[in-house]
Design an enzyme around this catalytic site. Structure first.
Site: not given
Ligand code: GDP
Ligand code: IMO
Ligand code: MG
Length: 422
Positions: A12, A14-17, A39-40, A222, A237, A301
């Site tokens: 999480d 911010g890889k997706g962005k 979840g990106h 991840q 994971t 969560r």
């Molecule tokens: P990922 O799994 O690495 O792609 O990250 P996620 O999407 O799960 O979580 C990143 C969250 O932070 C998302 O809701 C993005 O929209 C948000 N986000 C990304 N970059 C920024 C930033 O620079 N500032 C803020 N406030 N939110 C951001």
């Molecule tokens: P992105 O790509 C954050 C965490 C789960 C748990 C552990 C194992 O959005 O960054 P799993 O279902 O993979 O067996 O769970 O890994 N986890 C993540 N935490 N971002 C993710 O993906 C995750 N993918 C799995 O919360 O702690």
């Molecule tokens: Mg994510």
């Protein structure tokens, strides 16, 4: 130029962005590990997209989006994602390619994930998507791949064997009634029909792209400390998140990777259980979680939050040979009086500057902090690196020193335009 983009914390980041932005100048965007546990999030204008399996480059026209062999696929989730995109007018028909060698998540994987969690004394806090059990079957050599689904005879043989074995285990160990072969067989054949149009030999496809000097972006899912080998095991994971996963998970040579970008948040978060040395106390965690909207993009969560941990980031950078770093969510720290960064751990009077593998050390480590003054200014509208507040520049420059790496991208908001390139 081909780039691998890796999360340097616990996911999480911010890889997706960042992938969405970099995709503009790429031809292929490739997921190589993980599954719909990811979840990106990509925000375009007022619209937020969350991708679980489809590469985050799909919003750009005429990009080939590849789900490589190292990814595990839950067909229902994939089809839902395709429908969800179609509702926003985005068609994947021409651009999505799925490796025939991807392993498929079956209903018994999802149920087993939840049952095992419910029985464990040290719960992992998985996403409950069946990721671990599916990878376990892959390694045990009883998994079912996309190519197997496409051949009803082979699929029948493999599913029969699996159901026979699984039903015994489910009934005897978990007091679960087990699964009906007929039900799963017909359901998954129907999925196979829908998915078949996307299936390809993606390794050969990428090798051909390399020969034509196309630009490939590998999208990590991840984060490094969820890596099955190098993460905070067992709270990890089940795939290789670090750069090594790219080659196995996409079928390309390491020599094809020209640039490795690591993504870190300006602080740290983690979803699920496991050690987290710089975790905030409850009150401050609630405050940052609200400001940073730190709720899981897959499970919803609440994410645990803490200060930036340079011990972790440094280790992650070395493990993947990261050459450039993107720091995200700097804006979330905008109005803090003081900001702390963990530079080392302390345990039983001993200082650890390197990531400790001994679980007892990691679990009990107390962070050694360096304190920074906050900047008390809004950064989201800033477009140039040099225009960031002086204390924010101090903070970023100190991070560069601590992680011995160059920060090239600073993200100050979730939108595309809230990004500073150096
Ligand atoms: P990922 O799994 O690495 O792609 O990250 P996620 O999407 O799960 O979580 C990143 C969250 O932070 C998302 O809701 C993005 O929209 C948000 N986000 C990304 N970059 C920024 C930033 O620079 N500032 C803020 N406030 N939110 C951001
Ligand atoms: P992105 O790509 C954050 C965490 C789960 C748990 C552990 C194992 O959005 O960054 P799993 O279902 O993979 O067996 O769970 O890994 N986890 C993540 N935490 N971002 C993710 O993906 C995750 N993918 C799995 O919360 O702690
Ligand atoms: Mg994510």
């Amino acid at each position: 130029m081909n780039t691998a983009l890796i999360g340097l914390q616990w996911g999480d980041e911010g890889k997706g962005k960042i992938v969405d932005i970099l995709s503009e100048n790429c031809d292929y965007i490739v997921r190589y590990q993980g599954g719909n546990n990811a979840g990106h999030t990509v925000v375009v204008g007022d619209k937020e997209f969350i991708f679980h399996l489809i590469p985050s480059g799909i919003l750009h026209k005429n990009k080939v989006c590849v789900i490589g062999n190292g990814v595990v696929i839950e067909p229902e989730s994939l089809l839902e994602e395709i429908d969800y995109l179609a509702k926003s007018g985005i068609s994947v028909n021409k651009n999505l390619k799925i490796s025939a060698l991807c392993h498929v998540i079956m209903p018994y994987h999802r149920i087993l994930d939840k049952l095992r969690e419910s029985k464990r004394s040290n719960k992992i806090g998985t996403t409950g998507r069946g990721i671990g059990p599916c990878y376990a079957d892959k390694i045990s050599r009883c998994g079912i791949r996309v190519v197997d689904l496409l051949n009803p005879r082979i699929f029948k043989e493999k599913l029969k064997d699996n159901i026979a074995e699984k039903n015994e285990i489910f009934q005897k160990v978990y007091n679960h009634p087990g699964f009906s072969f007929d039900e799963i067989y017909s359901k998954y054949l129907a999925y196979a029909k829908k998915i078949s149009v996307f299936v390809a030999d993606t390794a050969t496809l990428l090798q051909q792209a390399l020969k034509k000097n196309k630009c490939i972006l590998f999208e990590g899912a991840q984060g490094t400390f969820l890596d099955i080998d190098f993460g905070t095991y067992p709270y990890v994971t089940s795939s290789n998140v670090t750069v090594g996963g790219v080659c196995n998970g996409a079928g390309i040579t390491p020599k094809a990777i020209d640039m490795i970008i690591g993504v870190v948040k300006a602080y740290t978060t983690r979803v699920g259980e496991g050690p987290f040395p710089t975790e905030f106390d409850k009150g401050f965690c609630d405050f940052i979680r609200k400001k940073g909207k730190e709720f899981g993009a897959t499970t919803g969560r609440p994410r645990r939050c803490g200060w930036f941990d340079a011990v972790l980031a440094r280790h992650a950078i070395n493990l993947s040979g990261v050459e450039e770093v993107a720091v995200t969510k700097l804006d979330v720290l905008d109005n803090l009086k003081e900001i702390f960064v963990c530079t080392a751990y302390k345990y039983k009077g001993k200082i650890f500057k390197y990531f400790p593998y001994d679980f007892e050390v990691l679990r009990n480590a107390k962070p050694v902090y360096r304190k920074f003054s906050g900047w008390n200014k809004t950064t989201s509208k800033i477009k140039k690196f040099g225009a960031l507040p002086k204390n924010a520049l101090n903070y970023l420059s100190a991070l560069e020193g601590l992680i011995s790496s160059r920060i090239k991208i600073v993200s100050v908001g979730s939108k595309r335009e809230e990004t500073i390139f150096r």
